[in-house]
Motif scaffolding. Sequence first.
Motif, PDB file in Angstrom:
ATOM      1  N   UNK A 576      32.763  52.271  -0.169  1.00  0.00           N
ATOM      2  CA  UNK A 576      32.495  51.409  -1.317  1.00  0.00           C
ATOM      3  C   UNK A 576      32.917  49.963  -1.018  1.00  0.00           C
ATOM      4  N   UNK A 577      32.000  49.035  -1.210  1.00  0.00           N
ATOM      5  CA  UNK A 577      32.260  47.620  -0.887  1.00  0.00           C
ATOM      6  C   UNK A 577      32.235  46.807  -2.176  1.00  0.00           C
ATOM      7  N   UNK A 578      33.119  45.882  -2.289  1.00  0.00           N
ATOM      8  CA  UNK A 578      33.159  45.012  -3.462  1.00  0.00           C
ATOM      9  C   UNK A 578      34.571  44.794  -3.924  1.00  0.00           C
ATOM     10  N   UNK A 579      34.919  43.583  -4.224  1.00  0.00           N
ATOM     11  CA  UNK A 579      36.294  43.269  -4.598  1.00  0.00           C
ATOM     12  C   UNK A 579      36.483  43.606  -6.077  1.00  0.00           C
ATOM     13  N   UNK A 580      37.335  44.535  -6.337  1.00  0.00           N
ATOM     14  CA  UNK A 580      37.545  45.016  -7.694  1.00  0.00           C
ATOM     15  C   UNK A 580      38.977  44.717  -8.155  1.00  0.00           C
ATOM     16  N   UNK A 581      39.103  44.642  -9.467  1.00  0.00           N
ATOM     17  CA  UNK A 581      40.393  44.280 -10.055  1.00  0.00           C
ATOM     18  C   UNK A 581      41.000  45.513 -10.728  1.00  0.00           C
ATOM     19  N   UNK A 582      42.247  45.819 -10.365  1.00  0.00           N
ATOM     20  CA  UNK A 582      42.911  47.027 -10.865  1.00  0.00           C
ATOM     21  C   UNK A 582      44.223  46.643 -11.542  1.00  0.00           C
ATOM     22  N   UNK A 583      44.479  47.278 -12.692  1.00  0.00           N
ATOM     23  CA  UNK A 583      45.742  47.080 -13.412  1.00  0.00           C
ATOM     24  C   UNK A 583      46.650  48.276 -13.118  1.00  0.00           C
ATOM     25  N   UNK A 584      47.865  47.993 -12.595  1.00  0.00           N
ATOM     26  CA  UNK A 584      48.858  49.029 -12.302  1.00  0.00           C
ATOM     27  C   UNK A 584      49.901  49.015 -13.419  1.00  0.00           C
TER      28      UNK A 584
END
Length: 704
Positions: A576-584
Amino acid sequence: MGKYHYEQAIEQSHNLLSLAKQQENFYYVTKAYNYLGHAYTDQEDSARARKNYTLGLEYAQLSKNDTVLMHSYNNLGNIYSEIPETQEKGIAYYNKVIDIANRIGATSELIAPKTNIGWTYMDDGQFEKAYPYIDGSLELMNSLVQAKPEYLKEIDYFYSPIYMLHGRYYSHKNQFDTAKNYFETSIQLAENDSLIFEAAEAYDEYSKMLARQGDYEAAYKAQQKFIDYKSMFFESEKLKQTEIANAKYNLNQYKKNLLIAEKEQMYQNDIISKSKEKVIVMVFSSVGMIFILVFLYKVNRDRQNLIEKLKVKNVQYRDAKIEAEKLSLLKTRFFSTVSHEIRTPLYGVIGLTSLLLEDKSLNKHKGDLKSLKFSADYLLALINDVLQMNKMESNEVKLENVVFSLKDLMKSIVNSFEFTRVQNKNNIILDIDPKIPSFLIGDSVRLSQILMNLVGNAMKFTERGNIHILAKQTNTSEGKSSIYFEIKDDGPGIPESKKKVIFEEFSQLENSNYNYQGTGLGLPIVKKLLKLFNSKIKLESKEGQGSVFSFSIDFNVDNTIKEVEKVEVETYAIDYIGRKKILIVDDNRINQVVTKRILEKKDFDCEVAGDGLSAIEQVKTGSFDLVLMDVNMPGISGLEASKEIRKFNKDIPILALTAVEVEEIREEIQGAGMSGFIIKPYDVQQFYQIVYKNLSLSRLTEKA
């Protein structure tokens, strides 16, 4: 009993009791005891009434009939609430009626216990405690009559006392106009229905209120009415007492007649005894009867002694059972708490070690780091073994049916032992029958635990040898596949005397491989897990010639999934390619750092929230592609935070991070609207796969 024929009522109740006990009909046994309780209550014999009501309750519980159970609780509530010392016990019985009525939806059954509780509190001067119950009863009655007017005929006699109780409450509050309306309505209803006792009660309380208000003339008139109705009530009571006296007299007369009959019989026996032949017969008969009676007396005495001993033992066994159940519950809670507390720091250890192993600048410490990770993994396996054994002892392990690839599962198991294999200089030979279907349906997690324990056991006792892992299809029919598994090693073998011992908990054979010690739980766990699969473990071993463990399991076959499609999905997830934003979201700072660094290695943008409230606000104001939510946090938990997020965002994937056994909270996770879960400490590659999978599914949803 309406005409006070108590002797007939008691006699018929005893007849009903005898017949019902013979047929083991607990419903009618309960009814018979309640009838006896009513009869003794009317005769003001509260001790016998209480005894019969208590016996009625015991059989009501055996009958499992909610209606008679409610009536039994209500009867005992009436008995105990009349006595100030046992008032709270009476209220407790009324509350049991309310609990059952609420559970089965019997709304009409709530009126009596609520009214009785309110009346009890009011007689005790606790007006504020009483009001919610009497007001609730009135609301229930009104709603029932409004929904079904025919209910009025069944419950209209409740209206007068409930209105009277409302009048008492508002009189106590000095709201005399409101109280007057309630009292007058109560009096009117009582007089219309010829309810003498209710009318007397209403006029008495109404008179007291008018006197407090200063309207003495009206109070005097109300008091006169009270006296009139009281006189009528006393006449009724006088008739009742007369009937009670007659009943007691009839019972006494019955006893006298029985005594006369016995005397007559004795007289006849004297006449008969004058005959010589009959005297001889009687002598021998008497001697025989004496022996029989002595024998029966002895048998009965021994039986009574045994019964008393049995009662004592039963009490001891019951107490021991209760204590054992308490200890078992405490043990389960202890293991659950300890597992969470140990797994949380292990997450930091394993996560940081995995990250350091990937740091090329630390290559000279790579061996030490691998040893550290192996030790942490071993500690985690130890915790899992102890928890697994505890869960199986508590019968909490249930098999699940999921689709899985046996080939992928076994390859994954082999890969997990790579470090140990190299350390012990062993070879692993994996042999999977190509005839085995690509996808099976069964509990892959439990199967994995079985194979991991058996392979781990072989690895533990083998050095510089070969470990053969075989999976072979032995039979297939009607969508089922029988798979034979075999784990063979070149180890020292097992002596004949030890073959049964090794399947007992915490038992171990002597092992020269001090790098791989164990808990002695692996094989007992295997044995118990295979029992869930309706299978048994087989062992072939000779000392000095290695060991072979084997078993067979039947699986359902899934022909709906094609292997090519599965590979495409997995490839898409991993690549999977693409810069994603994750909340920890995690309250533990070390866990925050570990999770963030693991994700940043794959070019994810990460933000951190230290508690559930912060997470909710950040999701509201920010733009995130996925949320990693710790389940256990102080204040608002991860489950509660997820529920709040789902109120305004239905689509964002939310993955639960938990160190608790997932079976314990699976339903809670699903109920909170979470997309999935990751158990801490986790395998990094598996962690990436779950994250990629949820991101890819989210993307597919957006396109759709």
